[in-house]
Scaffold this motif. Structure first.
Motif, PDB file in Angstrom:
ATOM      1  N   PHE A 151      22.386   2.211 116.443  1.00 18.76           N
ATOM      2  CA  PHE A 151      23.211   1.116 115.946  1.00 18.76           C
ATOM      3  C   PHE A 151      24.297   1.638 115.013  1.00 18.76           C
ATOM      4  CE2 PHE A 151      19.544  -1.705 117.045  1.00 18.76           C
ATOM      5  CZ  PHE A 151      20.256  -2.560 117.883  1.00 18.76           C
ATOM      6  N   VAL A 152      23.950   2.596 114.152  1.00 20.16           N
ATOM      7  CA  VAL A 152      24.944   3.180 113.255  1.00 20.16           C
ATOM      8  C   VAL A 152      26.046   3.857 114.056  1.00 20.16           C
ATOM      9  CG1 VAL A 152      25.323   4.971 111.509  1.00 20.16           C
ATOM     10  CG2 VAL A 152      23.342   3.461 111.332  1.00 20.16           C
ATOM     11  N   PHE A 153      25.676   4.621 115.069  1.00 16.47           N
ATOM     12  CA  PHE A 153      26.670   5.318 115.886  1.00 16.47           C
ATOM     13  C   PHE A 153      27.552   4.325 116.640  1.00 16.47           C
ATOM     14  CE2 PHE A 153      23.356   8.935 116.230  1.00 16.47           C
ATOM     15  CZ  PHE A 153      23.723   9.395 114.978  1.00 16.47           C
ATOM     16  N   ASP A 154      26.962   3.233 117.135  1.00 18.19           N
ATOM     17  CA  ASP A 154      27.742   2.238 117.875  1.00 18.19           C
ATOM     18  C   ASP A 154      28.796   1.583 116.984  1.00 18.19           C
ATOM     19  OD1 ASP A 154      26.558   2.609 120.300  1.00 18.19           O
ATOM     20  OD2 ASP A 154      25.123   0.973 120.118  1.00 18.19           O
ATOM     21  N   PHE A 155      28.398   1.186 115.803  1.00 14.20           N
ATOM     22  CA  PHE A 155      29.346   0.524 114.912  1.00 14.20           C
ATOM     23  C   PHE A 155      30.416   1.497 114.412  1.00 14.20           C
ATOM     24  CE2 PHE A 155      25.761  -2.573 114.222  1.00 14.20           C
ATOM     25  CZ  PHE A 155      26.422  -3.657 114.777  1.00 14.20           C
ATOM     26  N   MET A 156      30.039   2.738 114.167  1.00 17.95           N
ATOM     27  CA  MET A 156      31.039   3.720 113.746  1.00 17.95           C
ATOM     28  C   MET A 156      32.006   4.022 114.887  1.00 17.95           C
ATOM     29  SD  MET A 156      32.392   5.541 111.456  1.00 17.95           S
ATOM     30  CE  MET A 156      31.223   5.539 110.103  1.00 17.95           C
ATOM     31  N   HIS A 157      31.494   4.076 116.095  1.00 16.54           N
ATOM     32  CA  HIS A 157      32.348   4.297 117.265  1.00 16.54           C
ATOM     33  C   HIS A 157      33.365   3.171 117.404  1.00 16.54           C
ATOM     34  CE1 HIS A 157      33.482   4.758 121.521  1.00 16.54           C
ATOM     35  NE2 HIS A 157      33.109   6.012 121.383  1.00 16.54           N
ATOM     36  N   TYR A 158      32.915   1.948 117.157  1.00 23.59           N
ATOM     37  CA  TYR A 158      33.832   0.799 117.218  1.00 23.59           C
ATOM     38  C   TYR A 158      34.905   0.903 116.139  1.00 23.59           C
ATOM     39  CZ  TYR A 158      35.506  -3.975 116.657  1.00 23.59           C
ATOM     40  OH  TYR A 158      36.296  -5.084 116.534  1.00 23.59           O
ATOM     41  N   ALA A 159      34.537   1.355 114.938  1.00 21.74           N
ATOM     42  CA  ALA A 159      35.516   1.515 113.857  1.00 21.74           C
ATOM     43  C   ALA A 159      36.552   2.576 114.216  1.00 21.74           C
ATOM     44  CB  ALA A 159      34.803   1.881 112.552  1.00 21.74           C
ATOM     45  N   ILE A 160      36.115   3.658 114.837  1.00 22.73           N
ATOM     46  CA  ILE A 160      37.052   4.717 115.224  1.00 22.73           C
ATOM     47  C   ILE A 160      38.028   4.207 116.274  1.00 22.73           C
ATOM     48  CG2 ILE A 160      37.220   6.967 116.361  1.00 22.73           C
ATOM     49  CD1 ILE A 160      34.547   7.669 115.040  1.00 22.73           C
ATOM     50  N   GLU A 161      37.533   3.473 117.253  1.00 25.80           N
ATOM     51  CA  GLU A 161      38.422   2.926 118.280  1.00 25.80           C
ATOM     52  C   GLU A 161      39.417   1.948 117.672  1.00 25.80           C
ATOM     53  OE1 GLU A 161      35.860   1.291 121.236  1.00 25.80           O
ATOM     54  OE2 GLU A 161      35.781   3.151 122.367  1.00 25.80           O
ATOM     55  N   LEU A 162      38.960   1.154 116.713  1.00 23.10           N
ATOM     56  CA  LEU A 162      39.852   0.213 116.047  1.00 23.10           C
ATOM     57  C   LEU A 162      40.941   0.951 115.291  1.00 23.10           C
ATOM     58  CD1 LEU A 162      40.370  -2.781 115.361  1.00 23.10           C
ATOM     59  CD2 LEU A 162      38.870  -2.490 113.379  1.00 23.10           C
ATOM     60  N   ALA A 163      40.602   2.064 114.668  1.00 17.07           N
ATOM     61  CA  ALA A 163      41.596   2.857 113.944  1.00 17.07           C
ATOM     62  C   ALA A 163      42.607   3.488 114.884  1.00 17.07           C
ATOM     63  CB  ALA A 163      40.897   3.943 113.125  1.00 17.07           C
ATOM     64  N   LYS A 164      42.183   3.808 116.094  1.00 19.39           N
ATOM     65  CA  LYS A 164      43.079   4.467 117.048  1.00 19.39           C
ATOM     66  C   LYS A 164      43.905   3.485 117.873  1.00 19.39           C
ATOM     67  CE  LYS A 164      40.634   8.790 117.757  1.00 19.39           C
ATOM     68  NZ  LYS A 164      40.064   9.716 118.761  1.00 19.39           N
ATOM     69  N   SER A 165      43.723   2.217 117.662  1.00 17.78           N
ATOM     70  CA  SER A 165      44.430   1.222 118.477  1.00 17.78           C
ATOM     71  C   SER A 165      45.814   0.910 117.943  1.00 17.78           C
ATOM     72  CB  SER A 165      43.599  -0.072 118.536  1.00 17.78           C
ATOM     73  OG  SER A 165      43.471  -0.642 117.241  1.00 17.78           O
ATOM     74  N   HIS A 166      46.332   1.740 117.060  1.00 16.92           N
ATOM     75  CA  HIS A 166      47.638   1.505 116.451  1.00 16.92           C
ATOM     76  C   HIS A 166      48.617   2.570 116.927  1.00 16.92           C
ATOM     77  CE1 HIS A 166      46.191  -1.605 113.640  1.00 16.92           C
ATOM     78  NE2 HIS A 166      45.057  -0.970 113.842  1.00 16.92           N
ATOM     79  N   ASP A 167      48.992   2.498 118.188  1.00 12.66           N
ATOM     80  CA  ASP A 167      49.945   3.425 118.795  1.00 12.66           C
ATOM     81  C   ASP A 167      49.465   4.858 118.585  1.00 12.66           C
ATOM     82  OD1 ASP A 167      51.453   1.254 119.578  1.00 12.66           O
ATOM     83  OD2 ASP A 167      52.505   1.187 117.650  1.00 12.66           O
ATOM     84  N   CYS A 168      50.342   5.697 118.035  1.00 11.26           N
ATOM     85  CA  CYS A 168      49.973   7.104 117.855  1.00 11.26           C
ATOM     86  C   CYS A 168      49.436   7.379 116.461  1.00 11.26           C
ATOM     87  CB  CYS A 168      51.183   8.013 118.117  1.00 11.26           C
ATOM     88  SG  CYS A 168      52.555   7.738 116.972  1.00 11.26           S
ATOM     89  N   TRP A 169      49.373   6.344 115.619  1.00  7.71           N
ATOM     90  CA  TRP A 169      48.949   6.548 114.246  1.00  7.71           C
ATOM     91  C   TRP A 169      47.425   6.456 114.129  1.00  7.71           C
ATOM     92  CZ3 TRP A 169      52.702   8.384 111.425  1.00  7.71           C
ATOM     93  CH2 TRP A 169      54.019   8.006 111.698  1.00  7.71           C
TER      94      TRP A 169
END
Length: 409
Positions: A151-169
């Protein structure tokens, strides 16, 4: 399910652990004593030479010589940090040395209490010390089960994807989670600049339609496109003053079509989104709180005369009963609302700065997970350890989720 054997969860203790090669020590005067004198000397020395700053150090050390003979060594007092250390022995201690014909020598003991069992074992090689494991009970400090790890890995994975969803930043992202329900309460990214506000309307920032993070990952970009290394400077907590550079670099037209807000770090925005969620789920909370502070007259007026009560009609009595039931149900609804973020976890791509870490204290967050250390302004392990500040009225547990190299790049 996203994690493999390369993922790891590390607990960040309240204080930095000492290196095995460097153990802070302090000099003390000690002496070998006869076992029959131990109690008498310990009581006397506790009065005239208490070790206030070395409460973790045991006064007596036991050694077993060849043949199993017991030898006791006793700390007499702390030695001063000067060349003529023997001259610094207090007169009362000198009197004990002369009375019992002791041979004082200087030895080293650990300066600070051990934070881990491994550190305690290293300290005891010099002189015995006491070790007290953390007394507060927060899941994860003693380790995670395989299910909890996932569960920890799943939620952290979601946070990383959310951070990467801003173009190239690559910006910081925050995901507030209710661990009991395994549900996302709110999520957000850095919003100090308008270019960092996501255009993806499917992202769930209020948590009203939260679901399993494995499903939500499909709404964000994948992990194939890696941001350039220089893009880390766009994380607000890593460069809290970078918004000034952006403001100076903006043209007049860009200034009119965008905004710069220095306080809208990911954690702060996620907290705001969590509050917005509560306002949506409990729209009449203000009226409920007013009602709880001013209960109906039927609840307040217990001193009304029995004569006036007998003159009330049945309809009035029924109406009062309905008002009292409504008051009771309203109080139940108010109590169901969570107090701030009490009991929640937050997942951050980058270690928060002091401002964000303190905001999470005020929100009563239970556990903080972050992936990337923040060597410049990190407040939970890299530069400071706010979780170990004893003057605060709330303390959370902090963990770092160590990621495989290819996840962030």
């Amino acid at each position: 399910m996203v994690a493999g054997s390369n993922w790891e969860i590390l607990h960040i203790p309240d204080k930095p652990p000492s290196s095995e090669n460097f153990l802070p020590t302090v000099n003390v005067f000690a002496s070998v004593i006869q076992p029959k004198l131990a109690n008498t000397l310990v009581r006397r020395l506790s009065q005239i030479a208490p070790m206030e700053n070395l409460r973790h150090v045991k006064r007596v050390k036991k050694d077993y010589l060849e043949g199993g003979k017991l030898q006791l060594s006793l700390i007499l007092c702390v030695a001063c940090e000067n060349e003529n250390q023997l001259e610094s022995i207090p007169n009362d201690v000198l009197q004990i040395i002369n009375t019992y014909q002791l041979s004082a020598f200087i030895t080293k003991v650990s300066k600070y209490a051990a934070l881990t069992k491994e550190e305690w074992e290293e300290q005891c090689k010099l002189w015995p010390t006491s070790y007290h494991p953390p007394t507060y009970s927060i899941d994860g400090i003693a380790g995670f089960s395989e299910v909890d790890k996932q569960f920890v890995f799943d939620f952290m994975h979601y946070a990383i994807e959310l951070a990467k969803s801003h173009d190239c930043w690559l910006v910081n992202a925050a995901v507030i989670v209710d661990p009991a329900a395994q549900q996302i309460i709110a999520s957000a990214c850095d919003q100090i600049c308008s270019s960092h506000v996501t255009s993806n309307s499917n992202n769930n920032h209020t948590g009203l339609e939260s679901s399993n993070p494995a499903d939500k990952r499909l709404l964000s970009v994948g992990l194939q496109g890696q941001p350039p290394t220089g893009s880390y400077k766009n994380i607000s907590c890593c460069s809290p003053w970078r918004w000034i550079e952006r403001k100076q670099a903006c043209s007049e037209s860009e200034k009119s079509s965008s905004y710069l807000h220095p306080l809208k770090h990911a954690a702060i925005v996620a907290i705001d989104n969590s509050a917005s969620r509560d306002r949506c789920l409990y729209p009449n909370l203000g009226q409920i709180e007013k009602l709880s502070s001013n209960p109906p007259d039927s609840v307040q007026s217990s001193s009304v005369s029995s004569h006036s009560k007998r003159r009330r009609t049945n309809d009035i009595i029924v109406e009062e009963d309905e008002n009292q039931d409504a008051h009771t149900s309203s109080l139940c609804l108010a109590s169901a609302r969570p107090y701030l973020c009490t009991g929640y976890d937050i997942y951050l791509v980058c270690e928060p700065c002091t401002m964000c870490a303190m905001a999470l204290v005020h929100q009563r967050i239970r556990r903080i997970f972050y992936a990337l250390p923040n060597p410049s302004t990190g407040a939970l392990g890299s530069t400071y350890r706010l979780q170990g500040e004893k003057s605060l009225n709330h303390h959370y547990a902090v963990f770092r989720v160590v990621l495989p190299d290819h996840i962030i790049g």
